[in-house]
Design a protein around this motif. Structure first.
Motif, PDB file in Angstrom:
ATOM      1  N   ALA A  62      28.537  58.547  48.951  1.00 49.85           N
ATOM      2  CA  ALA A  62      28.346  57.241  49.393  1.00 49.85           C
ATOM      3  C   ALA A  62      28.991  55.962  48.892  1.00 49.85           C
ATOM      4  O   ALA A  62      29.548  56.271  47.670  1.00 49.85           O
ATOM      5  N   VAL A  63      28.702  55.173  49.278  1.00 46.20           N
ATOM      6  CA  VAL A  63      29.183  53.771  48.768  1.00 46.20           C
ATOM      7  C   VAL A  63      28.202  53.015  47.684  1.00 46.20           C
ATOM      8  O   VAL A  63      28.694  52.749  46.436  1.00 46.20           O
ATOM      9  N   GLY A  64      27.294  52.818  48.144  1.00 44.01           N
ATOM     10  CA  GLY A  64      26.087  52.393  47.550  1.00 44.01           C
ATOM     11  C   GLY A  64      25.465  53.175  45.929  1.00 44.01           C
ATOM     12  O   GLY A  64      25.457  54.314  46.396  1.00 44.01           O
ATOM     13  N   VAL A  65      25.424  52.604  44.964  1.00 43.34           N
ATOM     14  CA  VAL A  65      24.951  53.205  43.815  1.00 43.34           C
ATOM     15  C   VAL A  65      23.769  52.775  43.186  1.00 43.34           C
ATOM     16  O   VAL A  65      23.333  53.025  42.153  1.00 43.34           O
ATOM     17  N   ASP A  66      23.129  51.728  44.002  1.00 44.98           N
ATOM     18  CA  ASP A  66      21.893  51.142  43.491  1.00 44.98           C
ATOM     19  C   ASP A  66      20.873  52.019  43.268  1.00 44.98           C
ATOM     20  O   ASP A  66      19.646  51.687  42.388  1.00 44.98           O
ATOM     21  N   THR A  67      20.767  53.205  43.903  1.00 47.43           N
ATOM     22  CA  THR A  67      19.521  54.103  43.671  1.00 47.43           C
ATOM     23  C   THR A  67      19.766  54.977  42.346  1.00 47.43           C
ATOM     24  O   THR A  67      18.817  55.795  42.245  1.00 47.43           O
ATOM     25  N   GLU A  77      20.802  52.911  33.892  1.00 44.48           N
ATOM     26  CA  GLU A  77      20.536  52.527  32.386  1.00 44.48           C
ATOM     27  C   GLU A  77      20.786  53.897  32.072  1.00 44.48           C
ATOM     28  O   GLU A  77      21.629  53.974  30.721  1.00 44.48           O
ATOM     29  N   ALA A  78      20.302  55.072  32.328  1.00 44.61           N
ATOM     30  CA  ALA A  78      20.407  56.336  31.721  1.00 44.61           C
ATOM     31  C   ALA A  78      21.905  56.843  31.857  1.00 44.61           C
ATOM     32  O   ALA A  78      22.382  57.341  30.726  1.00 44.61           O
ATOM     33  N   LEU A  79      22.730  56.456  33.018  1.00 41.71           N
ATOM     34  CA  LEU A  79      24.111  56.947  32.930  1.00 41.71           C
ATOM     35  C   LEU A  79      24.798  56.144  31.949  1.00 41.71           C
ATOM     36  O   LEU A  79      25.856  56.554  31.277  1.00 41.71           O
ATOM     37  N   GLN A 102      36.339  54.546  40.733  1.00 39.47           N
ATOM     38  CA  GLN A 102      35.290  54.410  39.789  1.00 39.47           C
ATOM     39  C   GLN A 102      34.463  53.134  39.713  1.00 39.47           C
ATOM     40  O   GLN A 102      34.988  52.138  40.218  1.00 39.47           O
ATOM     41  N   VAL A 103      33.222  53.263  39.491  1.00 38.71           N
ATOM     42  CA  VAL A 103      32.233  52.448  39.578  1.00 38.71           C
ATOM     43  C   VAL A 103      31.901  51.716  38.257  1.00 38.71           C
ATOM     44  O   VAL A 103      31.640  52.271  37.342  1.00 38.71           O
ATOM     45  N   ASP A 104      31.816  50.293  38.431  1.00 42.67           N
ATOM     46  CA  ASP A 104      31.539  49.449  37.257  1.00 42.67           C
ATOM     47  C   ASP A 104      29.825  49.504  37.290  1.00 42.67           C
ATOM     48  O   ASP A 104      29.378  48.614  38.041  1.00 42.67           O
ATOM     49  N   THR A 123      31.792  57.689  40.099  1.00 41.69           N
ATOM     50  CA  THR A 123      32.600  57.424  41.308  1.00 41.69           C
ATOM     51  C   THR A 123      31.966  57.442  42.518  1.00 41.69           C
ATOM     52  O   THR A 123      30.913  58.197  42.493  1.00 41.69           O
ATOM     53  N   ASN A 124      32.424  56.572  43.442  1.00 42.79           N
ATOM     54  CA  ASN A 124      31.982  56.822  44.778  1.00 42.79           C
ATOM     55  C   ASN A 124      32.646  56.989  46.044  1.00 42.79           C
ATOM     56  O   ASN A 124      33.879  57.581  45.739  1.00 42.79           O
TER      57      ASN A 124
END
Length: 314
Positions: A68-73, A77-79, A307-309, A87-88
């Motif tokens: 998916a695109v959103g990573v807000d779920t 913090e753990a990651l 890659q996601v910041d 990555t998304n």
């Protein structure tokens, strides 16, 4: 190497992965809690099933691929604490979401809801003359891949496109681009406000009552980004007080939208059940991105695409 998929994929793709990567142990589940995570190196998830407790148990985890695109779920913090690469599927929503935006605008301007209603009533007479998208102005709030594709399609209809992003940097398929801080000044000039913002601390609840008061009474507000960009009550008030002509809402604070929500009954609101980006090609596109990255990963190359910041949330 063990790679865990936590959502259903087609048998044909499973076979393709098995043949291409014979030395990789692929595990498939629809319930992450049923899998021993200790030796899993990669988790492929479609959203919110991955929790901080899972990250803690997955001591060998190095990469999370989000289909998916959103990573807000995600358990950000753990990651971050483990410095796990995320990555998304940036880009998979571009075509279907842009088509949805164009479909809604054309439908509203050309009077399709009224056509369907009169057809059911066997009523030939028009209530009012339809309008045109042609030579209108659209403010596209969020100028990434999706915003660019929306701009490209709208420009084909001779729509003036104004992009809006954090810094105001120039963006493809925008006649001009403004910084987010200048949005209030631009709103009185535009016919369509198309919000495709992600959910980040900087964009949460960004639309306030004064934004709707600044819009034209004939404006259409469309939220096909995250639901937490605007409080539902602010949109309700704007619609009830006719501060805007119409709202198209694909995201809500609470989903599914409760049956007693007034949005269902408002004649100047279109409720889209979080479906504007859905497509029968969605999973296939996501898996194509995953395959590109997996080929790199197996070869020892961690310079993955998309890659996601995690600090920024996108």
């Amino acid at each position: 190497m063990k790679i865990l998929f936590t959502f259903k994929i087609k048998t044909s793709f499973k076979q393709q992965l098995k043949e291409k990567y014979p030395n990789v142990d692929f595990i498939y589940t629809t319930n992450i809690d049923e899998v021993a995570l200790g030796d899993i190196e990669v988790i492929v998830t479609d959203g919110g099933d991955l929790k901080s407790g899972h990250v803690e148990k997955a001591t060998e985890l190095k990469w999370v691929m989000v289909a998916a695109v959103g990573v807000d779920t995600l358990p950000i913090e753990a990651l971050q604490a483990r410095k796990i690469l995320v990555t998304n599927s940036h880009g998979v929503h571009k075509m279907p979401l842009a088509e949805s935006v164009l479909a809604h605008l054309l439908s509203l301007e050309r009077g399709l809801p009224g056509i369907y209603k009169r057809e059911a009533e066997k009523n030939w007479e028009l209530d009012s003359l339809p309008g045109e998208v042609n030579h209108s102005t659209a403010l596209i709030v969020g100028t990434g891949a999706i915003g660019g594709e929306i701009g490209r399609l709208l420009q084909a209809f001779h729509v003036r496109t104004i992009g809006c992003n954090r810094s105001g940097h120039a963006s493809p398929h925008m006649n001009e681009t403004i910084p987010l801080d200048d949005i209030l000044e631009e709103l009185p000039q535009v016919d369509y406000v198309i919000s495709i913002l992600p959910s980040t601390p900087q964009t949460r609840w960004i639309y306030q009552p004064e934004h709707f008061r600044a819009m034209k009474e004939t404006a259409v507000f469309m939220n096909v980004g995250r639901g937490d960009a605007v409080k539902e009550q602010y949109v309700l008030d704007a619609l009830k007080h006719n501060e805007i002509r119409h709202a198209v809402l694909d995201f809500f604070e609470t989903e599914p939208l409760p049956k007693d929500s007034p949005f269902w009954e408002l004649p100047n609101c279109t409720v889209s059940p979080h479906m504007s980006s859905l497509s029968d090609q969605y999973i296939e596109r996501s898996l194509d991105i995953m395959d590109i990255n997996l080929e790199k990963w197996v070869a020892g190359d961690q310079d993955l695409i998309n890659q996601v910041d995690l600090a920024k949330g996108y």
